[in-house]
Design a protein around this motif. Structure first.
Motif, PDB file in Angstrom:
ATOM      1  N   ALA A 189      53.879  65.584 -30.037  1.00 49.71           N
ATOM      2  CA  ALA A 189      54.309  66.860 -30.627  1.00 49.71           C
ATOM      3  C   ALA A 189      53.406  68.008 -30.189  1.00 49.71           C
ATOM      4  O   ALA A 189      53.148  68.941 -30.945  1.00 49.71           O
TER       5      ALA A 189
ATOM      6  N   ILE B 169      59.637  77.617 -42.683  1.00 54.19           N
ATOM      7  CA  ILE B 169      60.368  76.509 -42.071  1.00 54.19           C
ATOM      8  C   ILE B 169      61.761  77.072 -41.880  1.00 54.19           C
ATOM      9  O   ILE B 169      62.494  77.268 -42.858  1.00 54.19           O
ATOM     10  N   ARG B 183      56.436  75.931 -34.040  1.00 52.87           N
ATOM     11  CA  ARG B 183      56.445  74.546 -33.578  1.00 52.87           C
ATOM     12  C   ARG B 183      57.798  73.931 -33.899  1.00 52.87           C
ATOM     13  O   ARG B 183      58.238  73.981 -35.044  1.00 52.87           O
ATOM     14  N   LEU B 185      60.527  71.409 -34.918  1.00 56.48           N
ATOM     15  CA  LEU B 185      60.535  70.245 -35.801  1.00 56.48           C
ATOM     16  C   LEU B 185      61.744  69.352 -35.532  1.00 56.48           C
ATOM     17  O   LEU B 185      61.616  68.225 -35.122  1.00 56.48           O
ATOM     18  N   PHE B 186      62.933  69.899 -35.762  1.00 59.31           N
ATOM     19  CA  PHE B 186      64.140  69.104 -35.537  1.00 59.31           C
ATOM     20  C   PHE B 186      65.317  70.054 -35.359  1.00 59.31           C
ATOM     21  O   PHE B 186      65.162  71.269 -35.467  1.00 59.31           O
ATOM     22  N   ARG B 289      62.148  75.219 -37.057  1.00 54.42           N
ATOM     23  CA  ARG B 289      60.757  75.286 -36.613  1.00 54.42           C
ATOM     24  C   ARG B 289      59.832  75.600 -37.776  1.00 54.42           C
ATOM     25  O   ARG B 289      60.250  76.242 -38.734  1.00 54.42           O
ATOM     26  N   ALA B 290      58.611  75.183 -37.646  1.00 53.29           N
ATOM     27  CA  ALA B 290      57.567  75.611 -38.585  1.00 53.29           C
ATOM     28  C   ALA B 290      56.886  76.812 -37.947  1.00 53.29           C
ATOM     29  O   ALA B 290      56.652  76.829 -36.743  1.00 53.29           O
ATOM     30  N   ILE B 306      51.857  71.689 -42.305  1.00 57.27           N
ATOM     31  CA  ILE B 306      52.273  71.755 -40.896  1.00 57.27           C
ATOM     32  C   ILE B 306      52.023  70.400 -40.210  1.00 57.27           C
ATOM     33  O   ILE B 306      52.859  69.903 -39.455  1.00 57.27           O
ATOM     34  N   LEU B 309      54.609  67.930 -41.342  1.00 50.96           N
ATOM     35  CA  LEU B 309      55.924  68.248 -40.767  1.00 50.96           C
ATOM     36  C   LEU B 309      55.986  67.855 -39.299  1.00 50.96           C
ATOM     37  O   LEU B 309      56.970  67.299 -38.827  1.00 50.96           O
ATOM     38  N   ARG B 310      54.909  68.139 -38.576  1.00 51.07           N
ATOM     39  CA  ARG B 310      54.904  67.826 -37.135  1.00 51.07           C
ATOM     40  C   ARG B 310      54.827  66.330 -36.888  1.00 51.07           C
ATOM     41  O   ARG B 310      55.365  65.836 -35.904  1.00 51.07           O
ATOM     42  N   ARG B 312      56.026  64.017 -38.767  1.00 49.94           N
ATOM     43  CA  ARG B 312      57.130  63.308 -39.393  1.00 49.94           C
ATOM     44  C   ARG B 312      58.137  62.775 -38.363  1.00 49.94           C
ATOM     45  O   ARG B 312      58.349  63.365 -37.319  1.00 49.94           O
ATOM     46  N   TRP B 314      61.458  62.697 -37.215  1.00 49.84           N
ATOM     47  CA  TRP B 314      62.726  63.428 -37.345  1.00 49.84           C
ATOM     48  C   TRP B 314      63.786  62.817 -36.437  1.00 49.84           C
ATOM     49  O   TRP B 314      64.801  63.445 -36.173  1.00 49.84           O
TER      50      TRP B 314
END
Lengths: 242, 331
Positions: A189, B169, B183, B185-186, B289-290, B306, B309-310, B312, B314
């Motif tokens: 990431a 988010i 960043r 996320l999904f 995105r975050a 953060i 979330l990153r 995680r 997804w």
């Protein structure tokens, strides 16, 4: 020799070494020998890289025997935050840095660690594996090794850097990897292309390092018997303090 | 074992085999590098780091030796980052910040102490996706107080800028302020919400031309409708008609009243008299995105959010991979 067939042969070898009933060192050696046999030029590149890292003293700053292991709080493969303190409730903790699910040597090591985990627990200890990879890939590594321990995400290699275990790959290697279709950025990431030097620390209940293996040569990992001996030392150290 | 080897893929060269050059890095070297990149003066940077100037110079030279290039051009009054220095700065800074965060989190984990955290959230994002992360945050910081604001991308951007929200988010923010640090996320997937009596109900997924005369119904600044509009233009239709509602919960009733076709997040339940369709050859998707504001002092709770979330998984939110990928090779 075509690239595809070489990669296939190496994958077969990874699986064979992972499932081999032999000491870890032997399994890693068979893997490394196979690489050397199948891809001598790759092995030479790795040798040069290891020489360079050794010359630079990579990993030398990591906590030594008798020194304090810095605490950590990192998310496991399910997203639960796990602290070193919490792991210490049972006793000593084996903290293993692995590079990730894509690395054959790490898969073999994860399998060996998972295999010895019942013995670690018998000695009142716990095992935690750390990688820079996000949960999806740590879950894959866990499944691959049939491991029972938490596999923690050291996002952006923050904890590894604090321990002096972070190494950065250069542009040339990045493009080679991307060309080969390996998106390590997707595993991490981020697009930093930073990896940890694989390492294992056996930390007693007070947070003191009782066993340590750090080698920039990622083909070499801690001997499992040494690991168990260090756990015994850790337990004796804790008992003395009581 | 079934799962073993499931992530192998057939590629020409394995990652670990194409080992080229690697660099070892020390925390203090990076700390000095980051200080000097900000202060651009060796003496002042050394003072800020509480080391002697020769020690700082030596550490920078070592790092340059390791990285294989000059990070700074040394001029008496005009020390500045080289192009190479600028290239490596972001990743080294992020790695350094992660190590600082790791230290602070380990210290403050489970400790009491008031921790307010304001989060700005796009209206369409399913809170169920974030609930486990927030619960984990609540365990980590027992005294945390979270405020969640729902808004459009424009409102969220404003809140971030003003400091009324520490973390967003959100869908892509409208104006790309250079201080927004985003960043991925999904991706969130959407469908068309319509009644089972609708003229298109039997023709889902709908062909784009069939939708030209339809009216869409969504929350304000809906990127999914913008994307549909872009495609419509290739058909010569300049704009699509849209209704906007502030609360996503209002959409089903209005769809039922034949007021328009709803834009509805996939996975969100809907009543049995309604159905969810799609558009042929057009993925209704929006990245989530975050986002934070670069340069601000962030709370340990915000940084932990953060990080969670990153980290995680997804993957269940991702587009399914083409079937030829990730093949288990048979030996």
């Amino acid at each position: 020799m075509t690239g595809a067939s070489l990669a296939t042969q190496l994958m077969d070898c990874t699986r064979r070494c992972r499932d081999m009933d032999a000491p870890l060192e032997q399994r890693l050696t068979v893997m490394a020998d196979d690489v050397r046999r199948l891809a001598p030029q790759f092995a030479q590149v790795v040798d040069r890289m290891v020489d360079r890292l050794r010359a630079a003293g990579a990993g030398a700053e990591a906590p030594g025997i008798g020194e304090v292991m810095p605490p950590f709080v990192l998310p496991d493969e399910t997203g639960r935050l796990v602290s070193l303190e919490e792991l210490h409730k049972a006793g000593a903790v084996v903290v293993a840095f692995l590079r990730g699910h894509w690395c054959p040597y790490c898969r073999i090591t994860a399998d060996a660690l998972a295999g010895v985990e019942p013995e670690i627990r018998l000695r009142g200890g716990r095992l935690a594996i750390l990688t820079p990879e996000v949960q999806e890939f740590n879950a894959a590594l866990k499944a691959d090794a049939a491991a029972d321990c938490p596999i923690l995400t050291d996002l952006d290699n923050g904890y590894a850097l604090a321990l002096g275990l972070a190494i950065q790959l250069d542009d040339e290697k990045r493009s080679a990897m991307l060309h080969a279709g390996w998106d390590i950025a997707g595993f991490h990431a981020n697009d930093h292309w930073i990896l940890p030097i694989p390492a294992i620390f056996v930390v007693d209940r007070s947070g003191t390092v009782r066993g340590r293996f750090v080698d920039p040569d990622y083909r070499k990992r801690m001997d499992i018997e040494d690991l168990l001996r260090a756990l015994d030392t850790a337990r004796r150290a804790t008992d003395r303090r009581r | 074992m079934l799962l073993k080897g499931s992530f192998d893929s057939v590629k020409s060269t394995p990652l670990w085999a194409c080992a080229g050059m690697v660099f070892s890095m020390e925390l203090h070297q990076i700390r000095y590098f980051l200080a000097l990149s900000k202060i651009l003066n060796f003496t002042a940077a050394a003072e800020a780091c509480h080391v002697s100037q020769p020690a700082l110079s030596r550490a920078i030279s070592q790092l340059e030796g390791e990285l294989g290039g000059a990070l700074f051009r040394r001029e008496r009054k005009l020390t500045h980052l080289t192009e190479f220095g600028r290239t490596v700065l972001p990743s080294l800074r992020q790695c350094f910040e992660a190590s600082q965060h790791a230290k602070v989190l380990a210290r403050s984990f489970h400790h009491e102490g008031h921790a307010p955290l304001s989060i700005a959230l796009s209206r369409m994002i399913d809170i169920d996706l974030l609930a486990p992360v927030l619960a984990e945050l609540g365990t980590a910081f027992p005294s945390i107080e979270v405020k969640i604001f729902r808004g459009s991308a424009r409102e969220i951007a404003l809140r971030l800028k003003n400091g009324d929200a520490e973390v967003a988010i959100a869908d892509p923010l409208p104006d790309e302020w250079e201080r927004f640090e985003t960043r991925a996320l999904f991706e969130q997937a959407f469908g068309l919400l319509l009644t089972r009596r609708h003229r298109l109900a039997g023709r889902m997924p709908a062909a784009l031309p069939d939708l030209a005369s339809e009216r869409f119904l969504s929350v304000p600044e809906c990127g999914v409708i913008d994307a549909i509009e872009m495609e419509m233009r290739t058909l010569g239709v300049q704009t699509v008609a849209r209704h906007e509602v502030d609360a996503i919960e209002d959409i089903p009733s209005l769809v039922r009243a034949n007021f328009g076709l709803g834009i509805w997040p996939l996975g969100r339940p809907c009543d049995a008299d309604l159905m969810i369709g799609g558009i042929r050859d057009h993925a209704m998707r929006s990245p989530v995105r975050a986002c934070t504001v670069f340069g601000r002092q962030h709370s340990v709770a915000a940084r932990t959010l953060i990080c969670l979330l990153r980290s995680r998984d997804w993957s269940h939110r991702r587009l399914p991979a083409p079937p030829h990928r990730s093949v288990e090779h048979v030996s």
